[in-house]
Motif scaffolding. Structure first.
Motif, mmCIF file in Angstrom:
data_model
loop_
_atom_site.group_PDB
_atom_site.id
_atom_site.type_symbol
_atom_site.label_atom_id
_atom_site.label_comp_id
_atom_site.label_asym_id
_atom_site.label_seq_id
_atom_site.Cartn_x
_atom_site.Cartn_y
_atom_site.Cartn_z
ATOM 1 N N GLY A 82 39.267 0.241 -14.198
ATOM 2 C CA GLY A 82 39.231 -0.919 -15.077
ATOM 3 C C GLY A 82 38.080 -1.867 -14.840
ATOM 4 N N THR A 83 37.093 -1.494 -14.021
ATOM 5 C CA THR A 83 35.975 -2.397 -13.739
ATOM 6 C C THR A 83 34.814 -2.250 -14.724
ATOM 7 O OG1 THR A 83 35.217 -0.778 -12.089
ATOM 8 C CG2 THR A 83 36.445 -2.686 -11.285
ATOM 9 N N GLY A 84 34.867 -1.268 -15.623
ATOM 10 C CA GLY A 84 33.816 -1.136 -16.635
ATOM 11 C C GLY A 84 32.745 -0.121 -16.297
ATOM 12 N N LYS A 85 33.134 0.974 -15.667
ATOM 13 C CA LYS A 85 32.141 1.972 -15.262
ATOM 14 C C LYS A 85 31.471 2.631 -16.453
ATOM 15 C CE LYS A 85 35.181 4.021 -12.492
ATOM 16 N NZ LYS A 85 36.246 3.004 -12.333
ATOM 17 N N GLU A 86 32.226 2.871 -17.525
ATOM 18 C CA GLU A 86 31.606 3.497 -18.701
ATOM 19 C C GLU A 86 30.607 2.553 -19.371
ATOM 20 O OE1 GLU A 86 32.734 5.524 -23.026
ATOM 21 O OE2 GLU A 86 34.334 5.100 -21.576
ATOM 22 N N LEU A 87 30.886 1.254 -19.407
ATOM 23 C CA LEU A 87 29.932 0.300 -19.973
ATOM 24 C C LEU A 87 28.617 0.321 -19.210
ATOM 25 C CD1 LEU A 87 32.162 -2.827 -20.739
ATOM 26 C CD2 LEU A 87 31.079 -1.305 -22.403
ATOM 27 N N ILE A 88 28.692 0.409 -17.889
ATOM 28 C CA ILE A 88 27.478 0.457 -17.083
ATOM 29 C C ILE A 88 26.714 1.757 -17.355
ATOM 30 C CG2 ILE A 88 26.599 0.573 -14.724
ATOM 31 C CD1 ILE A 88 27.458 -2.218 -15.590
ATOM 32 N N ALA A 89 27.448 2.870 -17.472
ATOM 33 C CA ALA A 89 26.798 4.149 -17.761
ATOM 34 C C ALA A 89 26.075 4.102 -19.113
ATOM 35 C CB ALA A 89 27.832 5.269 -17.747
ATOM 36 N N ARG A 90 26.715 3.516 -20.116
ATOM 37 C CA ARG A 90 26.077 3.413 -21.434
ATOM 38 C C ARG A 90 24.856 2.491 -21.384
ATOM 39 N NH1 ARG A 90 28.668 5.629 -25.674
ATOM 40 N NH2 ARG A 90 30.823 6.330 -25.349
ATOM 41 N N ALA A 91 24.937 1.427 -20.581
ATOM 42 C CA ALA A 91 23.792 0.530 -20.453
ATOM 43 C C ALA A 91 22.604 1.254 -19.834
ATOM 44 C CB ALA A 91 24.169 -0.686 -19.615
ATOM 45 N N ILE A 92 22.853 2.087 -18.816
ATOM 46 C CA ILE A 92 21.770 2.860 -18.197
ATOM 47 C C ILE A 92 21.128 3.790 -19.219
ATOM 48 C CG2 ILE A 92 21.261 4.629 -16.470
ATOM 49 C CD1 ILE A 92 23.494 3.364 -14.748
ATOM 50 N N HIS A 93 21.963 4.468 -20.002
ATOM 51 C CA HIS A 93 21.429 5.374 -21.028
ATOM 52 C C HIS A 93 20.626 4.614 -22.084
ATOM 53 C CE1 HIS A 93 21.256 8.671 -23.922
ATOM 54 N NE2 HIS A 93 21.752 7.847 -24.833
ATOM 55 N N THR A 94 21.134 3.479 -22.538
ATOM 56 C CA THR A 94 20.472 2.713 -23.589
ATOM 57 C C THR A 94 19.135 2.149 -23.130
ATOM 58 O OG1 THR A 94 22.637 2.124 -24.481
ATOM 59 C CG2 THR A 94 20.767 0.823 -25.239
ATOM 60 N N LEU A 95 19.016 1.836 -21.853
ATOM 61 C CA LEU A 95 17.768 1.286 -21.323
ATOM 62 C C LEU A 95 16.786 2.366 -20.885
ATOM 63 C CD1 LEU A 95 19.195 -1.655 -19.179
ATOM 64 C CD2 LEU A 95 17.834 -1.852 -21.268
ATOM 65 N N SER A 96 17.176 3.618 -20.995
ATOM 66 C CA SER A 96 16.319 4.715 -20.544
ATOM 67 C C SER A 96 15.491 5.268 -21.698
ATOM 68 C CB SER A 96 17.177 5.837 -19.958
ATOM 69 O OG SER A 96 17.856 6.547 -20.995
ATOM 70 N N ALA A 97 14.577 6.164 -21.365
ATOM 71 C CA ALA A 97 13.765 6.822 -22.387
ATOM 72 C C ALA A 97 14.590 7.804 -23.215
ATOM 73 C CB ALA A 97 12.602 7.559 -21.718
ATOM 74 N N ARG A 98 15.810 8.095 -22.793
ATOM 75 C CA ARG A 98 16.686 9.024 -23.518
ATOM 76 C C ARG A 98 17.613 8.307 -24.498
ATOM 77 N NH1 ARG A 98 17.227 14.126 -20.587
ATOM 78 N NH2 ARG A 98 15.991 14.056 -18.671
ATOM 79 N N ARG A 99 17.387 7.023 -24.747
ATOM 80 C CA ARG A 99 18.348 6.228 -25.521
ATOM 81 C C ARG A 99 18.569 6.744 -26.944
ATOM 82 N NH1 ARG A 99 13.919 3.271 -24.387
ATOM 83 N NH2 ARG A 99 12.535 2.649 -26.085
ATOM 84 N N GLY A 100 17.598 7.434 -27.515
ATOM 85 C CA GLY A 100 17.782 7.986 -28.854
ATOM 86 C C GLY A 100 18.413 9.361 -28.849
ATOM 87 N N ARG A 101 18.747 9.848 -27.677
ATOM 88 C CA ARG A 101 19.307 11.194 -27.506
ATOM 89 C C ARG A 101 20.818 11.115 -27.259
ATOM 90 N NH1 ARG A 101 15.434 14.595 -29.465
ATOM 91 N NH2 ARG A 101 13.380 13.980 -28.680
ATOM 92 N N PRO A 102 21.501 12.259 -27.190
ATOM 93 C CA PRO A 102 22.969 12.209 -27.047
ATOM 94 C C PRO A 102 23.419 11.577 -25.733
ATOM 95 C CG PRO A 102 22.234 14.387 -27.773
ATOM 96 C CD PRO A 102 21.010 13.635 -27.394
ATOM 97 N N PHE A 103 24.529 10.857 -25.818
ATOM 98 C CA PHE A 103 25.257 10.378 -24.645
ATOM 99 C C PHE A 103 26.633 11.032 -24.715
ATOM 100 C CE2 PHE A 103 28.288 7.545 -22.562
ATOM 101 C CZ PHE A 103 27.662 7.265 -21.366
ATOM 102 N N VAL A 104 26.881 11.995 -23.827
ATOM 103 C CA VAL A 104 28.097 12.806 -23.884
ATOM 104 C C VAL A 104 28.967 12.468 -22.679
ATOM 105 C CG1 VAL A 104 29.044 15.133 -23.911
ATOM 106 C CG2 VAL A 104 26.893 14.647 -25.105
ATOM 107 N N LYS A 105 30.204 12.053 -22.966
ATOM 108 C CA LYS A 105 31.142 11.653 -21.909
ATOM 109 C C LYS A 105 32.188 12.737 -21.702
ATOM 110 C CE LYS A 105 34.977 8.496 -21.075
ATOM 111 N NZ LYS A 105 35.841 7.443 -21.641
#
Length: 391
Positions: free
Chosen positions: A87-110
């Motif tokens: 419940g601490t928000g681990k998925e939000l942090i993972a999405r933030a890393i992806h969005t700030l990376s060069a892969r942000r326009g590519r798939p994010f698969v959970k």
């Protein structure tokens, strides 16, 4: 007793906390020149950062440290291991890393490793060919193949079965795998972000997790603080969730009583932000007249037992005495008003009928001889008496 309304806070985030050492700092999405006199500009980078941190609410030092690490590691392709309680928000942090990376326009698969049965997890991750096993009536593309050129987020990596760990290790090291029922090797280009609430070091010591996989995952660990260590963020989170649920339910919440906010900030939150979100939703459902009731269960606000062991719990007499004391204190604070948005039941997070029942069970009744304004004694259908001021 009159109480002041607790203000509804703004949830706009301030990013100046981890860019003080640069020539410019960001505040509310605007880059402000500090030494070179540059005009204010709103670049694509600021817009990207705002989108990346959408949903991450707070300004506490503990959270600022985490977000600074997110910005450091995001532009790289390094593997990230996110650690933290449920419940601490681990998925939000993972999405933030992806969005700030060069892969942000590519798939994010959970993939939630704990939610998929063992017999299906290998097929889910790596895919299978038609006829690979009974019931495989068609070819299936696995999650790693779906995420090619993007990011795979493996949530609850600590629940990954030992039998599948060597295959995951190979994907991390060689970026290649075979589908079930196929001898053809598929090469991919993915970034891995993993998360867990488990102690992987302890699992390695107990032979429940491969040490080589752990060291391969633990390239850049990010540990998320529990909500009890982010008490400064609780008012902002409460405001954010109240606004969201009020809009969804077409309700207007204008007042958060100080007693309710105090209950939020003093509670230990074992379920962290997810538990807070659920209790706010409950409170908005129960709200009347624009006042947010206190949803923290009365038993969660009881004083802890002075001695607690695995084999000994609080004596029932001590618990009853503590509960009686808490109810009496609340009744005194509210002038013995039980119902209504400012009554004792609302402050205790209980329905009025439940509080009346507990009062009768604990032998609580209002003292008859009390100084103050002219009082009129009333009796309700339960036989419990209470008094109100005459007009």
């Amino acid at each position: 007793m009159a109480t002041a309304a607790f203000p509804i806070f703004s949830t706009r985030r301030d990013h100046t906390h981890y860019h003080q050492h640069y020539a410019g700092s960001r505040q509310a999405g605007v880059e402000i020149g500090t030494l070179d006199g540059r005009n204010r500009v709103r670049s694509e980078e600021q817009v990207k950062d705002e989108a990346a941190f959408n949903g991450i609410i707070g300004s506490s030092p503990a959270l600022k440290f985490v977000l600074a690490d997110v910005e450091r590691v995001a532009p790289t392709d390094s593997t990230v291991l996110i650690l933290g309680e449920t419940g601490t928000g681990k998925e939000l942090i993972a999405r933030a890393i992806h969005t700030l990376s060069a892969r942000r326009g590519r798939p994010f698969v959970k993939v939630n490793c704990a939610a998929i049965p063992f017999d299906l997890l290998e097929s889910e991750l790596f895919g299978h060919e038609k006829g690979a096993y009974t019931g495989a009536i068609a070819q299936k593309i696995g999650r790693f193949e779906m995420a090619d050129t993007g990011t795979v987020f493996l949530d609850e990596i600590g629940d990954l079965p030992l039998a599948l760990q060597p295959k995951l290790l190979r994907v991390l090291q060689e970026q290649e795998f075979e589908r079930l029922g196929s001898g053809r090797t598929h090469r991919i280009n993915v970034r891995l972000i993993a998360a867990t609430h488990r102690d992987l070091i302890e699992m390695v010591a107990q032979n429940g997790f491969r040490s080589d996989l752990y060291y391969r995952l633990n390239v850049f660990p990010i540990e998320l603080p529990p909500l009890r260590e982010r008490s400064d963020d609780i008012p902002l989170l409460v405001s954010h969730f109240v606004k969201g649920f009020a809009n969804r339910m077409c309700k207007s919440i204008r007042i958060i009583p100080p007693e309710t906010m105090a209950a939020f900030t003093s509670y230990s939150w074992p379920g962290n932000v997810r538990e807070l979100q659920n209790l706010i939703e409950r409170a908005v459902i129960r709200s009347n007249d624009g006042v947010l009731p206190n949803p923290v269960p009365v038993f969660e606000r009881m004083p802890a037992c002075p001695q607690k062991t695995a084999t000994r719990s609080c004596p029932s007499g001590m618990f009853s005495d503590s509960l009686r004391s808490l109810i009496l204190r609340t009744l005194e604070d509210t002038g013995w008003v039980i119902g209504g948005p400012d009554g004792a039941a609302a402050r205790l997070g209980l329905p009025r009928t439940s509080l009346i029942s507990k009062m009768k069970k604990l032998g609580i009744s209002r003292p008859r001889n009390r100084s103050g304004p002219n009082l009129i004694t009333k009796r309700n259908e339960t036989g419990l008496e209470w008094q109100s001021a005459s007009q």
